[in-house]
Scaffold this active site. Structure first.
Site, mmCIF file in Angstrom:
data_model
loop_
_atom_site.group_PDB
_atom_site.id
_atom_site.type_symbol
_atom_site.label_atom_id
_atom_site.label_comp_id
_atom_site.label_asym_id
_atom_site.label_seq_id
_atom_site.Cartn_x
_atom_site.Cartn_y
_atom_site.Cartn_z
ATOM 1 N N LEU A 84 57.800 71.576 39.698
ATOM 2 C CA LEU A 84 58.687 70.593 40.230
ATOM 3 C C LEU A 84 58.639 70.796 41.712
ATOM 4 C CD1 LEU A 84 61.045 69.722 37.437
ATOM 5 C CD2 LEU A 84 58.866 68.617 38.066
ATOM 6 N N ASN A 132 47.092 69.509 39.666
ATOM 7 C CA ASN A 132 48.357 69.049 38.879
ATOM 8 C C ASN A 132 48.134 68.647 37.966
ATOM 9 O OD1 ASN A 132 51.238 68.921 39.099
ATOM 10 N ND2 ASN A 132 50.944 67.076 39.883
ATOM 11 N N HIS A 170 49.774 65.307 36.019
ATOM 12 C CA HIS A 170 51.088 64.272 36.021
ATOM 13 C C HIS A 170 51.096 63.398 34.779
ATOM 14 C CE1 HIS A 170 53.929 61.664 38.052
ATOM 15 N NE2 HIS A 170 53.174 60.664 37.683
#
Ligand code: GRF
Length: 201
Positions: free
Chosen positions: A91, A108, A110
């Site tokens: 985060l 990443n 998501h």
């Protein structure tokens, strides 16, 4: 051997999926050289320990300012010298210097189908609350390269998940994790390990 460093902030279920996929051979010739959390005492560091992987807590709270935190994070990454950095439930905002140094070598996960429900302010449960509020029938997860724009990098993989009658944000988050995140993130790392997806410039 593909060396990966995994950055985490919380429960580490995506980290667990990666470690299990390495152990069962779905991700070949790969080693997690370190797990770095910006929060101390998170279960993701327990998971690393349980799998015999070095874990490090590098918390902004331990540094006089953000710049010193970034310096410590980059020094740890330089020590680990990974080929690939994986943000798995991470985060923190990745510093531009890190993005430059690891260009097209940071990915990443998501928990939505980017560009939907992505960008500043969309993380964790908030993503699923927004999806339910909008009334979408399909949501899912996305793996993308990390660049200077939050959730704006080149999309690598996506997997759709059905939204069901009566879903709460918690129920939907669990389904997206089980049916999408824990599938496509190890899948992309496996493709990189097999040379099916090139990384770096
Ligand atoms: C998950 O919703 C994931 O999509 C997001 O962070 C949350 C926690 O992930 N990136 P994890 O259990 O810490 O991997």
């Amino acid at each position: 051997m593909l060396k990966i460093a995994v950055l985490v902030s919380g429960g580490g279920t995506n980290l667990e999926a990666i470690l299990k996929a390495i152990e069962n051979g779905d991700i070949p010739d790969t080693e997690v050289v370190g797990v770095i959390s910006n929060n101390k005492g998170v279960y993701a560091l327990e998971r690393a320990k349980n799998h015999g992987v070095p874990g490090f807590a590098i918390s902004p709270a331990d540094f006089a300012d953000r710049e010193k935190f970034h310096k410590a994070l980059l020094e740890k990454l330089d020590d680990l010298s990974p080929d690939l950095i994986v943000l798995a439930g991470c985060l923190i905002k990745i510093p531009d210097e890190m993005i430059t140094r690891y260009k097209r070598r940071i990915i990443n996960i998501h928990p939505a189908l980017i560009p939907a429900f992505s960008g500043k302010g969309y993380y964790g449960l908030k993503v699923h609350e927004a999806a339910l509020a909008r009334g979408v029938k399909l949501t899912g997860a996305t793996v993308h390269f990390v660049d200077e724009v939050v959730d704006g990098g080149e999309i690598i993989a996506q997997k759709a998940v059905e939204v069901k009658e009566g879903d709460t944000p918690e129920i939907l988050q669990k389904r997206v994790m089980e049916e999408a995140e824990w599938v496509i993130l190890p899948g992309v790392i496996g493709d990189i390990a097999k040379g099916k997806l090139s990384i770096g410039e």
